[in-house]
Each structure stands twice: as C-alpha cells, then as structure tokens.
Motif scaffolding. Structure first.
Motif, PDB file in Angstrom:
ATOM      1  N   VAL A 147       0.844  -1.197   0.000  1.00  0.00           N
ATOM      2  CA  VAL A 147       0.000   0.000   0.000  1.00  0.00           C
ATOM      3  C   VAL A 147       0.882   1.252   0.000  1.00  0.00           C
ATOM      4  N   GLU A 148       0.229   2.385  -0.084  1.00  0.00           N
ATOM      5  CA  GLU A 148       0.981   3.639  -0.087  1.00  0.00           C
ATOM      6  C   GLU A 148       1.494   3.981   1.309  1.00  0.00           C
ATOM      7  N   THR A 149       0.607   3.903   2.315  1.00  0.00           N
ATOM      8  CA  THR A 149       1.012   4.234   3.680  1.00  0.00           C
ATOM      9  C   THR A 149       0.695   3.067   4.606  1.00  0.00           C
ATOM     10  N   PHE A 150       1.357   3.055   5.756  1.00  0.00           N
ATOM     11  CA  PHE A 150       1.090   2.015   6.752  1.00  0.00           C
ATOM     12  C   PHE A 150      -0.360   2.086   7.212  1.00  0.00           C
ATOM     13  N   GLY A 151      -0.860   3.306   7.332  1.00  0.00           N
ATOM     14  CA  GLY A 151      -2.256   3.474   7.715  1.00  0.00           C
ATOM     15  C   GLY A 151      -3.207   2.847   6.721  1.00  0.00           C
ATOM     16  N   ASP A 152      -2.870   2.908   5.438  1.00  0.00           N
ATOM     17  CA  ASP A 152      -3.713   2.272   4.422  1.00  0.00           C
ATOM     18  C   ASP A 152      -3.779   0.762   4.643  1.00  0.00           C
ATOM     19  N   GLY A 153      -2.652   0.178   5.043  1.00  0.00           N
ATOM     20  CA  GLY A 153      -2.630  -1.250   5.327  1.00  0.00           C
ATOM     21  C   GLY A 153      -3.507  -1.602   6.511  1.00  0.00           C
ATOM     22  N   LEU A 154      -3.466  -0.774   7.545  1.00  0.00           N
ATOM     23  CA  LEU A 154      -4.325  -1.000   8.704  1.00  0.00           C
ATOM     24  C   LEU A 154      -5.792  -0.808   8.344  1.00  0.00           C
ATOM     25  N   ASP A 155      -6.071   0.175   7.486  1.00  0.00           N
ATOM     26  CA  ASP A 155      -7.462   0.367   7.031  1.00  0.00           C
ATOM     27  C   ASP A 155      -7.987  -0.903   6.375  1.00  0.00           C
ATOM     28  N   ALA A 156      -7.189  -1.479   5.492  1.00  0.00           N
ATOM     29  CA  ALA A 156      -7.614  -2.691   4.795  1.00  0.00           C
ATOM     30  C   ALA A 156      -7.828  -3.839   5.774  1.00  0.00           C
ATOM     31  N   HIS A 157      -6.951  -3.931   6.761  1.00  0.00           N
ATOM     32  CA  HIS A 157      -7.087  -5.014   7.725  1.00  0.00           C
ATOM     33  C   HIS A 157      -8.344  -4.859   8.580  1.00  0.00           C
ATOM     34  N   PHE A 158      -8.540  -3.665   9.105  1.00  0.00           N
ATOM     35  CA  PHE A 158      -9.683  -3.492  10.004  1.00  0.00           C
ATOM     36  C   PHE A 158     -11.010  -3.425   9.260  1.00  0.00           C
ATOM     37  N   ASP A 159     -10.987  -3.100   7.965  1.00  0.00           N
ATOM     38  CA  ASP A 159     -12.209  -3.229   7.166  1.00  0.00           C
ATOM     39  C   ASP A 159     -12.649  -4.688   7.097  1.00  0.00           C
ATOM     40  N   ALA A 160     -11.635  -5.571   7.006  1.00  0.00           N
ATOM     41  CA  ALA A 160     -11.938  -7.004   6.922  1.00  0.00           C
ATOM     42  C   ALA A 160     -12.148  -7.639   8.286  1.00  0.00           C
ATOM     43  N   HIS A 161     -11.534  -7.049   9.325  1.00  0.00           N
ATOM     44  CA  HIS A 161     -11.594  -7.631  10.674  1.00  0.00           C
ATOM     45  C   HIS A 161     -11.858  -6.513  11.697  1.00  0.00           C
ATOM     46  N   PRO A 162     -13.068  -5.992  11.722  1.00  0.00           N
ATOM     47  CA  PRO A 162     -13.374  -4.871  12.628  1.00  0.00           C
ATOM     48  C   PRO A 162     -13.090  -5.226  14.082  1.00  0.00           C
ATOM     49  N   GLY A 163     -12.477  -4.254  14.798  1.00  0.00           N
ATOM     50  CA  GLY A 163     -12.231  -4.422  16.230  1.00  0.00           C
ATOM     51  C   GLY A 163     -11.196  -5.474  16.568  1.00  0.00           C
ATOM     52  N   ASP A 164     -10.364  -5.843  15.614  1.00  0.00           N
ATOM     53  CA  ASP A 164      -9.377  -6.897  15.849  1.00  0.00           C
ATOM     54  C   ASP A 164      -8.334  -6.457  16.878  1.00  0.00           C
ATOM     55  N   ASP A 165      -7.787  -7.438  17.582  1.00  0.00           N
ATOM     56  CA  ASP A 165      -6.677  -7.205  18.502  1.00  0.00           C
ATOM     57  C   ASP A 165      -5.378  -7.632  17.817  1.00  0.00           C
TER      58      ASP A 165
END
Length: 505
Positions: free
Chosen positions: A70-88
């Motif tokens: 992805v472009e930014t690290f935040g973009d990677g986290l966005d993709a992850h939490f879109d797929a796994h909301p509230g993940d630890d």
C-alpha cells in the motif's frame, strides 16, 4: 487476535509468531515509508524482498498471512480493520524510539487494540540491562563482561576463555601485500527480488547512482548460508585484520551479517554460538578472531541498542560541540581524489556497505573534523547503509562518531592522516601527502584535525584524555604554524562544500 510482523522482525523462532502458531499474520509494505528518504536501492530491495520472502515461507507452512502492499502504513491498517473490525493485534516492541506509541495511535484510530510484547530479537532484555545499568556509567567493556558472564559465552567457569576478556590489541594488524581475502558470497536475485526491484525502480532512479548487482541474503536459508560461509572461510583472519583498511578490498574478512541480523533473519545468539562452535572444533580459528567477533555481536550490538533506548530522546538533538556545517557533496556523489574517502564512499554507493573502521575512522572522522551537523551525518548513515536503522546509527554516529551526546563517549574519535596511514594503505596511492599539513598537496585530514582541536578548545582541552594532543597544538601555536594550518582547513572546507578538490585553492 492477529500477529503484526514488522519489516525488521522477520523471525518465527521467537516472539508472537512462535508463541501463537495458529494466529493470523498481518504484514504491511508501505511505499511511502520507502520513499520518504533517498534510501540506497539495495536497502529498499533488501527490506521489501525479505518481507515478501518471509510472507511466502509462512504461507508455505500453512500460516494465514494478510500482506498489504500500500501507499502508507495506515492504508494497510485500514484494509485489515475493514476485513476484521475491532481486531486485537500483537507485535514485538519496535526498536525505534516512539514507534510503539505511534503504532498504538494508528490502531486505536481504527477501533482496534494493540498489545506490545518484548522484542526478543536481541540477547539482553531491557529489564536485564536496566538492572545492570541502574543509572550508573555506560561503559561498553563493563557491559560486555557482564553479558559474557550472564550468557557463559567464551567463559571457562568464572574466567574468560584464553585468560583475557579483550584481544583488541592483537586485532590491529595490516595484512601482507599479497594477501587475498576469501570472496564474500552473493545471492542471485530470484523472481520475487526482481519484482521488488521493478516495483521500486522509479524511487531508486532518484536516489543513488546505479550500484553493483544486488546480492544480499533475503531469506532465512540465504542468511544461514552467509553465516556458514563466514565461519568457514573468513572467521580465522577476522580478528587480526578487523581494523585494517586495504585499497581494493572493501570487505576483507568481515562477516557482512549485520543486514540479516537487523532484519531478524538471523538471531544474535545463534550467530555467536556458531562462531564459538567453529573456534572450538577447529585449530585455525585463533581466540582473538572469535573474541573479536563475539565482542561486536554480543557486546557492541547489544550495547548500542540499549544506549539508544536509554539515551533517547535527548540523543536525537544532541550536539555538544555545536557543529552546524552541511554534509559535503562527496558523501552523496563520491567525487573526490582523497583515496580513503573515495574508497569508503565508493563502497557505500556500490553496495550500501562499508566496514566498521571505514565508518568510524574515515566517514565519521572526516565529518567530525569538517564540523558537520551530527544529525545530518546520522541521516546519511541511515539512508545509505543496508544495515542502517535509527537504533544503530544514532548511538554509533551521533554519540561515538561525532562526540555529540553525553552518554558513553569519553573523547572524540578524531585522527589525522597518521592514523589512516598506519591502519591502511590508501595513502600510498593518494594524490595527497599524509606527512604534510599545509600546501595544496597536504592531506586534508591533517589541517582539519588541528583546526578541529583549535575550534573546540574550550570544550575539549579539559578532557584528561586530550592532554597530549593539546600539548602538540600548543607547540604549533608557539611556532606560529597554527594560523597557516587553520587557513588551509578553511580552504579545504570551502572547496569541498562546493564539491571541488581541496587542491584547487
């Protein structure tokens, strides 16, 4: 829960990947991170290729790996939490100061949670170091002996193997003129590495001139092969020649294992144990070689990691000699007729590497004498070297190389051409005279050295380790030589600041 694996934590032998073998894995390759500095092309390739190979190895073993380019690290986290909301998420503590807090903020902003656990890619934990240190004096030799006792490495009961803790005095030899060090192994880029090179080609074209072909180890198997090759072929002569500088020999008998170590592909304890095993099973590995290597890994590497940890954030702004000059262009373009500087910068430009004595006594020493802002030099070390990380470069460069902090350095590592001529053979083929201080053909190190002492006299004369050199400075002042020396130094700086030869005065 998901295990977050950072780009310099590529290990499953320790940490959350080992403790949680069934958990999902998250990795983020952020292009903006690679683009924010003019990193050496080999560094960009090394990190991204190692990450992708690590991803593939995990998947081959059945792990569920979510990998975002992805472009930014935040973009990677966005993709992850879109797929796994509230993940630890759980991650080993990053080595860079403040990085754990920044990660927590990024995760919290996406309604996730982050657990930061101990970073197990080092030998000595923060708790162990802090108990030893206890706010006292940071002295490497004391820490090194402490860790040798704690780990039992090269120990015979309570005594060091061989009877001495340190064989540094024996490790300052110069190889004979006909010495040919063993070749260093290189690793042919595979399809994954070539894909990385293509992905970052536009960024690499804007940073350094085209380096030599990439050949660094990017997998666990390659890293182990590099370790074996060092122990088999170069460890025997490593000690005696570890401080030598030889024209045309950029690596000599050095291990070149810092890059895979700093990525997590190798662990420091296994590297040390393999070297000790080689010394114990063979007759051709002298104690000064294995001890010198152990001192670099178990001693110095562990020491600077913790010096960085306890010295930050003050070390990030330290500048006790008030050095403010810009880094001269030679560090970027390598255009110089100074043989030692040409060799050191040339090695960095070609492969993102120079061995430790070149780093300290050529690259750092010249910048110190020149009066470079220590943080400008630190940035250069960080972006130019394949093994450069903030926790590595800041204590090595700002504190030790530039004497800018007040953490563990007891004097500046400043030297004239006399040292360079004694420890290497660059001077024999150089355009400058190592025995001259003034004049167009005089080695620039000499005038800069005496000018450095004069410029920083108020700060350094009272240092008990500097008494002898200041008596020599007094002799030059009494002989009315100092004014001419300082004029030569001013001319050197003026020429080099414009990217010109100091001979053109």
């Amino acid at each position: 829960m998901t295990v977050l694996v950072l780009g310099d934590q590529l290990t499953r032998r320790v940490g959350p990947l080992a403790a949680r073998p069934d958990e999902r894995v998250l990795m983020v390759e952020a292009r903006a991170f690679a683009a924010r500095h003019p990193y050496h092309p080999h560094k960009r390739t090394l990190v991204a290729s190692a990450m992708r190979h690590f991803r593939d190895a995990l998947r081959d073993d059945g792990r569920d790996v979510e990998y975002h380019v992805v472009e930014t690290f935040g973009d990677g986290l966005d993709a992850h939490f879109d797929a796994h909301p509230g993940d630890d998420l759980v991650v080993m503590r990053p080595s860079s100061y403040g990085a754990a807090d920044r990660l927590r903020d990024l995760v919290a902003a996406r309604d996730g949670a982050l657990t930061v656990v101990e970073n197990e890619t080092f030998c000595c934990s923060p708790a162990e170091f802090d108990e030893w240190y206890d706010g006292g004096t940071l002295r490497h030799e004391d820490f090194y002996r402490y860790l040798r006792r704690e780990t039992g490495v090269l120990m015979d009961g309570d005594d060091p193997v061989g009877g001495e803790w340190n064989y540094d005095e024996a490790n300052r030899e110069t190889p004979p003129a006909d010495y040919e060090p063993p070749a260093v192994p290189t690793f042919e880029p595979d399809a994954t590495t070539r894909a990385v090179q293509d992905d970052y080609a536009d960024l690499n074209a804007e940073s350094w001139a085209a380096p030599e072909p990439f050949g660094w180890p990017v997998t666990r198997a390659d890293a182990l092969a590099a370790l074996e090759d060092f122990c088999e072929h170069r460890l025997p002569d490593f000690g005696p020649y570890e401080d030598a500088m030889v024209a045309g020999e950029p690596t000599l008998d050095h291990a070149l294992l810092s890059a895979p170590l700093n990525l997590g592909l190798l662990g420091p304890r296994e590297v040390v144990e393999r070297a000790v095993e080689a010394s114990e099973s063979r007759d051709d590995v002298p104690i000064e070689s294995v001890e010198g290597f152990v001192r670099q890994i178990l001693g110095w590497r562990e020491f600077v990691r913790h010096a960085y940890r306890v010295g930050m954030p003050a070390l990030a702004d330290a500048n006790r000699l008030d050095a403010t000059r810009d880094l001269p262009p030679v560090y970027w373009d390598g255009d110089t007729d100074m043989a030692c500087l040409d060799a050191a910068v040339g090695g960095v430009r070609e492969r993102g590497y120079a061995h430790h004595i070149q780093r300290l006594m050529v690259l750092s020493n010249f910048a110190l004498l020149y009066g470079v802002d220590p943080h400008e030099l630190n940035r250069w070390f960080h972006v130019a070297f394949v093994d450069g990380y903030h926790w590595v470069s800041t204590p090595n460069t700002v504190e030790m190389g530039q004497y800018a902090g007040d953490l563990f350095a007891t004097k500046p590592y400043a030297a004239s051409a006399n040292y360079l001529d004694r420890m290497g053979d660059y001077c024999a083929g150089c355009a400058y005279d190592p025995d001259a201080t003034t004049g167009a053909d005089a080695c620039p190190f000499n005038a800069l050295y005496w000018d450095f002492l004069a410029e920083n006299e108020d700060d350094l004369r009272s240092n008990h380790r500097m008494g002898l050199v200041y008596s020599h400075l007094d002799d030059k002042r009494d002989a009315d030589d100092l004014a001419g020396i300082r004029e030569r130094a001013e001319g050197v700086r003026a020429a080099m600041s414009e990217g010109e030869s100091p001979r053109n005065e």
